[in-house]
Scaffold this motif. Structure first.
Motif, PDB file in Angstrom:
ATOM      1  N   VAL A 146      -6.282 -26.732  -1.936  1.00  9.51           N
ATOM      2  CA  VAL A 146      -7.555 -27.011  -1.243  1.00  9.51           C
ATOM      3  C   VAL A 146      -8.611 -26.300  -2.076  1.00  9.51           C
ATOM      4  O   VAL A 146      -8.634 -25.065  -2.107  1.00  9.51           O
ATOM      5  CB  VAL A 146      -7.546 -26.485   0.198  1.00  9.51           C
ATOM      6  N   GLY A 147      -9.472 -27.051  -2.771  1.00 13.33           N
ATOM      7  CA  GLY A 147     -10.266 -26.422  -3.819  1.00 13.33           C
ATOM      8  C   GLY A 147      -9.295 -25.797  -4.816  1.00 13.33           C
ATOM      9  O   GLY A 147      -8.288 -26.406  -5.168  1.00 13.33           O
ATOM     10  N   ALA A 148      -9.582 -24.557  -5.233  1.00 14.17           N
ATOM     11  CA  ALA A 148      -8.640 -23.868  -6.128  1.00 14.17           C
ATOM     12  C   ALA A 148      -7.630 -23.029  -5.349  1.00 14.17           C
ATOM     13  O   ALA A 148      -6.792 -22.361  -5.952  1.00 14.17           O
ATOM     14  CB  ALA A 148      -9.411 -22.989  -7.117  1.00 14.17           C
ATOM     15  N   TRP A 149      -7.696 -23.034  -4.021  1.00 15.43           N
ATOM     16  CA  TRP A 149      -6.689 -22.313  -3.216  1.00 15.43           C
ATOM     17  C   TRP A 149      -5.347 -23.021  -3.392  1.00 15.43           C
ATOM     18  O   TRP A 149      -5.243 -24.221  -3.106  1.00 15.43           O
ATOM     19  CB  TRP A 149      -7.073 -22.311  -1.740  1.00 15.43           C
ATOM     20  N   CYS A 150      -4.338 -22.297  -3.836  1.00 17.99           N
ATOM     21  CA  CYS A 150      -3.068 -22.967  -4.145  1.00 17.99           C
ATOM     22  C   CYS A 150      -1.889 -22.383  -3.371  1.00 17.99           C
ATOM     23  O   CYS A 150      -0.744 -22.778  -3.607  1.00 17.99           O
ATOM     24  CB  CYS A 150      -2.806 -22.931  -5.648  1.00 17.99           C
ATOM     25  N   SER A 204     -14.324 -20.291  -9.836  1.00 15.38           N
ATOM     26  CA  SER A 204     -14.520 -21.718  -9.612  1.00 15.38           C
ATOM     27  C   SER A 204     -15.366 -21.848  -8.352  1.00 15.38           C
ATOM     28  O   SER A 204     -15.492 -20.895  -7.593  1.00 15.38           O
ATOM     29  CB  SER A 204     -13.169 -22.429  -9.448  1.00 15.38           C
ATOM     30  N   PRO A 205     -15.980 -23.019  -8.113  1.00 13.25           N
ATOM     31  CA  PRO A 205     -16.750 -23.193  -6.874  1.00 13.25           C
ATOM     32  C   PRO A 205     -15.807 -23.161  -5.676  1.00 13.25           C
ATOM     33  O   PRO A 205     -14.977 -24.043  -5.495  1.00 13.25           O
ATOM     34  CB  PRO A 205     -17.397 -24.572  -7.053  1.00 13.25           C
ATOM     35  N   ILE A 206     -15.929 -22.105  -4.860  1.00 12.39           N
ATOM     36  CA  ILE A 206     -14.912 -21.816  -3.852  1.00 12.39           C
ATOM     37  C   ILE A 206     -15.549 -21.110  -2.661  1.00 12.39           C
ATOM     38  O   ILE A 206     -16.614 -20.498  -2.799  1.00 12.39           O
ATOM     39  CB  ILE A 206     -13.791 -20.939  -4.471  1.00 12.39           C
ATOM     40  N   VAL A 207     -14.903 -21.190  -1.501  1.00  8.95           N
ATOM     41  CA  VAL A 207     -15.343 -20.400  -0.358  1.00  8.95           C
ATOM     42  C   VAL A 207     -14.134 -19.985   0.475  1.00  8.95           C
ATOM     43  O   VAL A 207     -13.143 -20.712   0.571  1.00  8.95           O
ATOM     44  CB  VAL A 207     -16.367 -21.184   0.518  1.00  8.95           C
ATOM     45  N   GLY A 208     -14.226 -18.782   1.052  1.00  3.28           N
ATOM     46  CA  GLY A 208     -13.250 -18.292   2.018  1.00  3.28           C
ATOM     47  C   GLY A 208     -13.983 -17.437   3.037  1.00  3.28           C
ATOM     48  O   GLY A 208     -14.715 -16.518   2.653  1.00  3.28           O
ATOM     49  N   VAL A 209     -13.825 -17.744   4.322  1.00  2.00           N
ATOM     50  CA  VAL A 209     -14.564 -17.055   5.387  1.00  2.00           C
ATOM     51  C   VAL A 209     -13.636 -16.793   6.566  1.00  2.00           C
ATOM     52  O   VAL A 209     -12.889 -17.687   6.978  1.00  2.00           O
ATOM     53  CB  VAL A 209     -15.742 -17.921   5.908  1.00  2.00           C
ATOM     54  N   GLU A 210     -13.684 -15.576   7.122  1.00  3.13           N
ATOM     55  CA  GLU A 210     -13.057 -15.329   8.424  1.00  3.13           C
ATOM     56  C   GLU A 210     -14.108 -15.571   9.494  1.00  3.13           C
ATOM     57  O   GLU A 210     -15.209 -15.025   9.428  1.00  3.13           O
ATOM     58  CB  GLU A 210     -12.548 -13.891   8.531  1.00  3.13           C
ATOM     59  N   LEU A 211     -13.770 -16.389  10.488  1.00  2.22           N
ATOM     60  CA  LEU A 211     -14.721 -16.764  11.537  1.00  2.22           C
ATOM     61  C   LEU A 211     -14.212 -16.303  12.890  1.00  2.22           C
ATOM     62  O   LEU A 211     -13.021 -16.452  13.192  1.00  2.22           O
ATOM     63  CB  LEU A 211     -14.892 -18.290  11.564  1.00  2.22           C
ATOM     64  N   ARG A 212     -15.095 -15.722  13.670  1.00  2.00           N
ATOM     65  CA  ARG A 212     -14.770 -15.391  15.062  1.00  2.00           C
ATOM     66  C   ARG A 212     -15.621 -16.288  15.952  1.00  2.00           C
ATOM     67  O   ARG A 212     -16.850 -16.249  15.867  1.00  2.00           O
ATOM     68  CB  ARG A 212     -15.098 -13.922  15.357  1.00  2.00           C
ATOM     69  N   ILE A 213     -14.950 -17.079  16.771  1.00  3.50           N
ATOM     70  CA  ILE A 213     -15.648 -17.985  17.682  1.00  3.50           C
ATOM     71  C   ILE A 213     -15.547 -17.405  19.095  1.00  3.50           C
ATOM     72  O   ILE A 213     -14.446 -17.044  19.546  1.00  3.50           O
ATOM     73  CB  ILE A 213     -15.035 -19.403  17.664  1.00  3.50           C
ATOM     74  N   GLU A 214     -16.666 -17.328  19.773  1.00  8.55           N
ATOM     75  CA  GLU A 214     -16.669 -16.755  21.131  1.00  8.55           C
ATOM     76  C   GLU A 214     -15.954 -17.692  22.108  1.00  8.55           C
ATOM     77  O   GLU A 214     -15.914 -18.908  21.889  1.00  8.55           O
ATOM     78  CB  GLU A 214     -18.117 -16.525  21.590  1.00  8.55           C
ATOM     79  N   GLU A 247     -14.004 -29.681  -0.553  1.00  7.78           N
ATOM     80  CA  GLU A 247     -13.025 -29.982   0.478  1.00  7.78           C
ATOM     81  C   GLU A 247     -12.759 -28.684   1.234  1.00  7.78           C
ATOM     82  O   GLU A 247     -12.898 -27.598   0.658  1.00  7.78           O
ATOM     83  CB  GLU A 247     -11.730 -30.556  -0.111  1.00  7.78           C
ATOM     84  N   HIS A 248     -12.400 -28.794   2.509  1.00  7.47           N
ATOM     85  CA  HIS A 248     -12.209 -27.616   3.351  1.00  7.47           C
ATOM     86  C   HIS A 248     -10.918 -27.730   4.151  1.00  7.47           C
ATOM     87  O   HIS A 248     -10.384 -28.831   4.340  1.00  7.47           O
ATOM     88  CB  HIS A 248     -13.372 -27.458   4.345  1.00  7.47           C
ATOM     89  N   ALA A 249     -10.454 -26.593   4.633  1.00  6.24           N
ATOM     90  CA  ALA A 249      -9.311 -26.563   5.543  1.00  6.24           C
ATOM     91  C   ALA A 249      -9.457 -25.351   6.449  1.00  6.24           C
ATOM     92  O   ALA A 249     -10.071 -24.345   6.071  1.00  6.24           O
ATOM     93  CB  ALA A 249      -7.995 -26.507   4.782  1.00  6.24           C
ATOM     94  N   GLY A 265     -12.154 -23.422   1.212  1.00  8.19           N
ATOM     95  CA  GLY A 265     -12.662 -24.651   0.632  1.00  8.19           C
ATOM     96  C   GLY A 265     -13.034 -24.458  -0.825  1.00  8.19           C
ATOM     97  O   GLY A 265     -12.977 -23.350  -1.370  1.00  8.19           O
ATOM     98  N   GLY A 266     -13.424 -25.558  -1.430  1.00  8.85           N
ATOM     99  CA  GLY A 266     -13.851 -25.506  -2.826  1.00  8.85           C
ATOM    100  C   GLY A 266     -13.943 -26.898  -3.409  1.00  8.85           C
ATOM    101  O   GLY A 266     -13.614 -27.891  -2.730  1.00  8.85           O
ATOM    102  N   GLU A 267     -14.407 -26.969  -4.644  1.00 14.24           N
ATOM    103  CA  GLU A 267     -14.412 -28.252  -5.338  1.00 14.24           C
ATOM    104  C   GLU A 267     -12.973 -28.687  -5.565  1.00 14.24           C
ATOM    105  O   GLU A 267     -12.161 -27.899  -6.049  1.00 14.24           O
ATOM    106  CB  GLU A 267     -15.093 -28.108  -6.709  1.00 14.24           C
ATOM    107  N   PRO A 268     -12.632 -29.941  -5.234  1.00 13.60           N
ATOM    108  CA  PRO A 268     -11.262 -30.398  -5.506  1.00 13.60           C
ATOM    109  C   PRO A 268     -10.895 -30.133  -6.960  1.00 13.60           C
ATOM    110  O   PRO A 268     -11.677 -30.396  -7.863  1.00 13.60           O
ATOM    111  CB  PRO A 268     -11.332 -31.893  -5.195  1.00 13.60           C
ATOM    112  N   LEU A 269      -9.711 -29.581  -7.150  1.00 15.53           N
ATOM    113  CA  LEU A 269      -9.285 -29.123  -8.472  1.00 15.53           C
ATOM    114  C   LEU A 269      -8.943 -30.297  -9.381  1.00 15.53           C
ATOM    115  O   LEU A 269      -8.244 -31.218  -8.958  1.00 15.53           O
ATOM    116  CB  LEU A 269      -8.063 -28.232  -8.287  1.00 15.53           C
ATOM    117  N   VAL A 270      -9.428 -30.250 -10.613  1.00 18.84           N
ATOM    118  CA  VAL A 270      -9.133 -31.352 -11.535  1.00 18.84           C
ATOM    119  C   VAL A 270      -7.993 -31.001 -12.482  1.00 18.84           C
ATOM    120  O   VAL A 270      -7.451 -31.876 -13.149  1.00 18.84           O
ATOM    121  CB  VAL A 270     -10.375 -31.752 -12.360  1.00 18.84           C
ATOM    122  N   GLU A 271      -7.612 -29.720 -12.553  1.00 11.86           N
ATOM    123  CA  GLU A 271      -6.575 -29.333 -13.506  1.00 11.86           C
ATOM    124  C   GLU A 271      -5.192 -29.457 -12.859  1.00 11.86           C
ATOM    125  O   GLU A 271      -5.003 -29.091 -11.712  1.00 11.86           O
ATOM    126  CB  GLU A 271      -6.807 -27.899 -13.987  1.00 11.86           C
TER     127      GLU A 271
END
Ligand code: MN
Length: 325
Positions: free
Chosen positions: A53-57, A184-194, A208-210, A255-261
């Protein structure tokens, strides 16, 4: 972490297809991490349908349960390891001289570059209730031969909206950027929802995200998500509505840009060819300086590499159409 799955496990994405807006569950599989009191983790990526998912492998979740980790030094190449605790503590040592105790709210990120080895131990001699998330990020070709380094971040940006708050582990989210090294263009976040809140989370449409729900239950894009599976969300989303149940929820958004490699993954190595992986294995078994000196606290103790499979390791294609609808 050290991957105990030694079956041929080639993953990759030779051609990144933007999958569009989807909401599909990746079912977890159960993997024992080894050791008499080692955690049993649930692993969602790599999956046969979706290696990245992105560069998360790689994504493992373990606990919460009493746990005594004695994970001896083992090598990595071509990746970053990301450790995030929801409960407990873990002592990291590596072959560039780092020794760092991680607690909930702190981020450990180790950039293996061309090669490093590390160990992960529960502090003390007693079982400790532990809930951990361990992830790998594949380094893009231009960054994967760099010198290894380790970072611990205790001060991470916190963002908030109506009914939610987030801690930005890596990349940028809701206008805040993590200090963690990203390649690489990437994101990782811990979220707390009330409890019972509906959060409108801002996303990047080209990513792309998951979503993982380590604690609590949510509904996201009409799909119920609780502990275990990973909800793959595809691309082309500028926001995502997430509604929490009565207990509220703690989520991990990646999430991140879908990996091309095209990645070739085996044991603790991420490369681009069978030969690269075989060479790294030989060098670990031969105690090459590639992975640095022995870690003094462990003497010469280390985890030996498993035998290579009889078949050639090759990249695997993305097949998101195989995910649960
Ligand atoms: Mn590891």
């Amino acid at each position: 972490m050290s991957n105990t799955e030694v079956e041929p496990h080639e993953t990759g994405s030779r051609v990144a297809r933007a999958p569009g807006r989807v909401a599909r569950l990746i079912q977890p599989r159960t993997v024992p991490l080894g050791g008499p009191r080692g955690l049993v983790v649930t692993r969602t990526i790599p999956d046969c349908s979706l290696p990245t998912v992105g560069a998360w492998c790689f994504l493992d979740q373990g606990g919460p349960e009493p746990h005594l980790s004695r994970l001896l030094p083992h090598p990595h190449i071509g990746l970053q390891t990301v450790s995030w605790l929801l409960e407990g503590a873990m002592l990291h040592r590596d072959t560039v001289g780092s020794e760092a105790l991680i607690r909930p709210g702190q981020l450990n990120i180790m950039t293996s570059g061309r090669g490093i080895a590390h160990s992960e131990f529960t502090p003390g001699d007693e079982d400790l209730r532990t809930h951990l998330l361990q992830l790998w990020i594949a380094l893009p070709d231009a960054a994967r031969w760099q010198a290894p380094h380790f970072e611990q971040h205790s001060e991470l940006p916190v963002v908030a909206g109506e009914g939610w708050r987030g801690t930005v582990l890596i990349g940028a989210f809701a206008g805040a950027r993590s200090p963690a090294a990203a390649y690489s263009p990437i994101v990782g976040v811990e979220l707390r929802i009330e409890p019972l809140a509906t959060a409108a989370l801002p996303l990047r449409a080209d990513f792309e995200h998951a979503l993982l729900a380590p604690l609590g239950e949510v509904e996201a894009d009409g799909v119920a998500l609780a502990r275990g599976p990973l909800l793959y969300l595809g691309t082309e989303r500028e926001s995502l509505e997430v509604t929490a149940g009565r207990e509220g929820a703690t989520l991990l958004l990646i999430g991140g840009e879908p990996l091309v490699e095209g990645l070739v993954m085996w044991w603790n190595f991420v490369g681009r060819s069978h030969e690269e992986i075989a060479e790294a294995r030989e060098e670990w078994e031969g105690r090459s300086r590639r992975f640095g000196p022995d870690i003094p606290a462990h003497g010469g103790e280390r985890i030996p590499a498993p035998p290579l499979p009889a078949v050639r390791l090759t990249p695997r294609k993305r097949r998101p159409e195989l995910l649960d609808a």
